[in-house]
Structures are given as C-alpha cells and as structure tokens.
Write a protein that holds these residues in place. Sequence first.
Motif, PDB file in Angstrom:
ATOM      1  N   UNK A   1     -76.755 -34.888-116.404  1.00  0.00           N
ATOM      2  CA  UNK A   1     -76.374 -35.088-115.013  1.00  0.00           C
ATOM      3  C   UNK A   1     -77.519 -35.733-114.244  1.00  0.00           C
ATOM      4  N   UNK A   2     -77.207 -36.633-113.305  1.00  0.00           N
ATOM      5  CA  UNK A   2     -78.265 -37.227-112.501  1.00  0.00           C
ATOM      6  C   UNK A   2     -78.914 -36.173-111.612  1.00  0.00           C
ATOM      7  N   UNK A   3     -80.217 -36.348-111.352  1.00  0.00           N
ATOM      8  CA  UNK A   3     -80.931 -35.402-110.502  1.00  0.00           C
ATOM      9  C   UNK A   3     -80.404 -35.505-109.071  1.00  0.00           C
ATOM     10  N   UNK A   4     -80.210 -34.372-108.384  1.00  0.00           N
ATOM     11  CA  UNK A   4     -79.719 -34.424-106.997  1.00  0.00           C
ATOM     12  C   UNK A   4     -80.677 -35.208-106.099  1.00  0.00           C
ATOM     13  N   UNK A   5     -80.121 -35.815-105.082  1.00  0.00           N
ATOM     14  CA  UNK A   5     -80.965 -36.496-104.110  1.00  0.00           C
ATOM     15  C   UNK A   5     -81.898 -35.482-103.449  1.00  0.00           C
ATOM     16  N   UNK A   6     -83.111 -35.897-103.092  1.00  0.00           N
ATOM     17  CA  UNK A   6     -83.972 -34.992-102.338  1.00  0.00           C
ATOM     18  C   UNK A   6     -83.358 -34.703-100.973  1.00  0.00           C
ATOM     19  N   UNK A   7     -83.806 -33.636-100.384  1.00  0.00           N
ATOM     20  CA  UNK A   7     -83.339 -33.234 -99.055  1.00  0.00           C
ATOM     21  C   UNK A   7     -84.468 -33.420 -98.049  1.00  0.00           C
ATOM     22  N   UNK A   8     -84.119 -33.888 -96.866  1.00  0.00           N
ATOM     23  CA  UNK A   8     -85.042 -33.868 -95.732  1.00  0.00           C
ATOM     24  C   UNK A   8     -84.520 -32.822 -94.755  1.00  0.00           C
ATOM     25  N   UNK A  30     -86.595 -45.736 -98.106  1.00  0.00           N
ATOM     26  CA  UNK A  30     -86.245 -46.399 -99.364  1.00  0.00           C
ATOM     27  C   UNK A  30     -85.553 -45.464-100.342  1.00  0.00           C
ATOM     28  N   UNK A  31     -85.658 -44.160-100.136  1.00  0.00           N
ATOM     29  CA  UNK A  31     -85.066 -43.162-101.029  1.00  0.00           C
ATOM     30  C   UNK A  31     -83.849 -42.538-100.348  1.00  0.00           C
ATOM     31  N   UNK A  32     -82.714 -42.576-101.022  1.00  0.00           N
ATOM     32  CA  UNK A  32     -81.521 -41.914-100.493  1.00  0.00           C
ATOM     33  C   UNK A  32     -81.748 -40.402-100.516  1.00  0.00           C
ATOM     34  N   UNK A  33     -81.265 -39.730 -99.487  1.00  0.00           N
ATOM     35  CA  UNK A  33     -81.547 -38.305 -99.367  1.00  0.00           C
ATOM     36  C   UNK A  33     -80.453 -37.598 -98.585  1.00  0.00           C
ATOM     37  N   UNK A  34     -80.402 -36.298 -98.779  1.00  0.00           N
ATOM     38  CA  UNK A  34     -79.566 -35.435 -97.946  1.00  0.00           C
ATOM     39  C   UNK A  34     -80.351 -35.121 -96.678  1.00  0.00           C
ATOM     40  N   UNK A  35     -79.687 -35.123 -95.540  1.00  0.00           N
ATOM     41  CA  UNK A  35     -80.320 -34.743 -94.276  1.00  0.00           C
ATOM     42  C   UNK A  35     -79.733 -33.414 -93.830  1.00  0.00           C
ATOM     43  N   UNK A  36     -80.607 -32.442 -93.628  1.00  0.00           N
ATOM     44  CA  UNK A  36     -80.203 -31.087 -93.288  1.00  0.00           C
ATOM     45  C   UNK A  36     -80.969 -30.646 -92.046  1.00  0.00           C
ATOM     46  N   UNK A  37     -80.277 -30.175 -91.043  1.00  0.00           N
ATOM     47  CA  UNK A  37     -80.880 -29.799 -89.773  1.00  0.00           C
ATOM     48  C   UNK A  37     -80.489 -28.367 -89.423  1.00  0.00           C
ATOM     49  N   UNK A  38     -81.455 -27.596 -88.941  1.00  0.00           N
ATOM     50  CA  UNK A  38     -81.180 -26.251 -88.425  1.00  0.00           C
ATOM     51  C   UNK A  38     -81.388 -26.279 -86.917  1.00  0.00           C
ATOM     52  N   UNK A  39     -80.309 -26.129 -86.168  1.00  0.00           N
ATOM     53  CA  UNK A  39     -80.370 -26.157 -84.706  1.00  0.00           C
ATOM     54  C   UNK A  39     -80.331 -24.731 -84.169  1.00  0.00           C
ATOM     55  N   UNK A  40     -81.309 -24.407 -83.328  1.00  0.00           N
ATOM     56  CA  UNK A  40     -81.391 -23.044 -82.799  1.00  0.00           C
ATOM     57  C   UNK A  40     -81.083 -23.022 -81.305  1.00  0.00           C
ATOM     58  N   UNK A  41     -79.865 -23.427 -80.966  1.00  0.00           N
ATOM     59  CA  UNK A  41     -79.404 -23.286 -79.595  1.00  0.00           C
ATOM     60  C   UNK A  41     -79.695 -24.453 -78.683  1.00  0.00           C
ATOM     61  N   UNK A  42     -79.687 -25.673 -79.211  1.00  0.00           N
ATOM     62  CA  UNK A  42     -79.928 -26.836 -78.349  1.00  0.00           C
ATOM     63  C   UNK A  42     -78.845 -26.974 -77.290  1.00  0.00           C
TER      64      UNK A  42
END
Length: 341
Positions: A1-8, A30-42
Amino acid sequence: MPEPKPTVAIPVRNGGELFARTLTALQGQTVKHELLVCDSGSSDGSAELAREHGARVLEIAAASFSHGGARNLLVGEARGTHVALLTQDAEPADARWLERLLGGFELAENVALVYGPYRPRPDADFAVRAELERWFGSLSEQGDPRVEMLQAHERSTAVLELLGRRGFFTDVNACLARAAWERVPFREVPYAEDRVLAIDMLRAGYAKVFLPQAAVVHSHAYTSAQQLRRSFDEWRGLLEVYGWREPVSPVRLLAGLRGELGWAREELAGRGRPPAGVAAGLAAVTRHYAVARAGALLGSRADRLPPRVRRVLSLERRSGFTPLHLDRERTPSATGNLAHE
C-alpha cells in the motif's frame, strides 16, 4: 500500500488574517498533505475558512483547550505517519517547507522530531529581528542540519543539562513521527509542552533534528508591556520544566547587554544604516533587552509570587505555577527503528 500523505496540523482560535496567510502558503507546498485544524471556539470564521482550504476541522470548547492536549488530539486524528505542526500565525516561508521537514527524518536513525527556525516578518523592528536571528543562528552556526540525540548513559542526566540548544524544540514549526508520539505523547501541561516533549523524546532514545532551511515567517509586534508579560510566561515555563532560576546579577545583566549592543552595532553598520539609524536601532535593542530581562527575573521567581500577581504579569492570564519534577520520572524507551514502522 502507498504510504499515507503527511498531515499538517494547526490549532486555531480567531486566527484572522495571519491564519489566512498560513493556509494560502500551505496550498503551494510541493508535497501533497492532509490539512487538519483544531478550532477552540473561534468567532471570526476561522473554522469555516479552514474548511474552504480543504481542512478537516475538529472543534473543541475554549475552556477545554490546552497546548499539549490540543496537539495530542490533532496527532491522534491525523492520517499521516508524519505530522507537521504549525501555529495559526506561522507561515511557511517557501513552497518546500514541508518537503524539507520530511527530509529531516532521513538524517539519522530514530528521528522523532524535526523543526525549523522563525524568520521575522518584514515589518518586524530591529530588536525582534536581531533576537530571532541570533537565537536560531546559534542552533547551527554553519547553517547545516543539526542532529541531537542522547547516548544511553546520558538519558538519566539532570533535566537542567538539556536547557539550551541540546534540548530546544518548538512546535510552532515542526514535524513529528507519529510512531514515536504513540509511545511518547505531549503532556497536557499549561506551557512549554514542546520543550517537555523534546526532553521526553531524547530521554526515550529518539533523535531530534534542526533544519535551518525549513523556515516559517513568525514574529510578534509586542508593546513593552506585552513583551514583559511574554517573557514572564517563558521564564516561568523554564522554572516549571527545568527548575531554572535566572540569576540576579548586575554584572551578568550588563555583560549581556554589552554583547547584544556589540552584535547590533556590527549588524547595523553592515547594513549601511546612517548614524541616526544606528542610534535608533541600539536604543530599540537596549529597551527590548531591559524589558525581557525584567520579565525573565520575575518569571523565574513565579513560585514566590501570589496567584493574582502571576495572573497580572502573564500574557496568557495564567495564575498557576506547576513544577514538573521531570528528574523524578522514567521515560519509555524507544524500541525498534522508526524507519521500519
């Protein structure tokens, strides 16, 4: 299986324009990645803005936020085997930022942490610029990647021995190996969670890497009052984590100021500043140094101050004091080779 994309992964609360700049810079990597955000009440639309940029958004209550806890949540939810960490106001300096961070894991065995420097914003004043350039320049004077790792006989060394370059790490601009984090996660401490993680990782047998070329644009335009309070928070953190108490020594303070002014004078002259510009720059450095030292002296004596005074002096409005006593603990050891996991 291909390695998962890195996460930012980015924690955010009311990130505003600077958060928007960070998200835009990530789109050009240049690197495809997952973008993950934790919002604490914006309340300024930060969560919606993140989704518009393709992020998966985790939402928590502001009251439940802690620096270590939010980052543990992000890394735990990440799909990548490597998770890059930014703050909401840390903008990747170029399109190869993530590519360079990931390359740091190839520089040694069992690299758990890779991090890079901050570059001052274009409008940063000279004192702030000088402070950032001097500190991050001191981490690798030749500008080469630097690997830090404790040998087996060093892993029980007193935590105070890791104060400074050897133990420094910042999650404002970093990447970690998820397999290492699963064994050694962030602690849910009120401040300096990144310093504590580095100590725990090094004591567990992992390596960390500093990459001078993997930079972000990140600096603050504090007033003198804000700078004093920020320095208070930082040195209270050093006391809580390392037990470090800044010495009260006029000789030491004056020697430090002379060193700052000597470096600043050479730097300003090298930039061709006129005499008036040199004088203004030296005045700014003197003011910045004096305010920061005052905050340091107060912060490293936070244990002796009443909670209400700590709260007034804290930029984060934190009244507590929580010494960690890390020398009384044992850290899990690294097992196996991260390159094979």
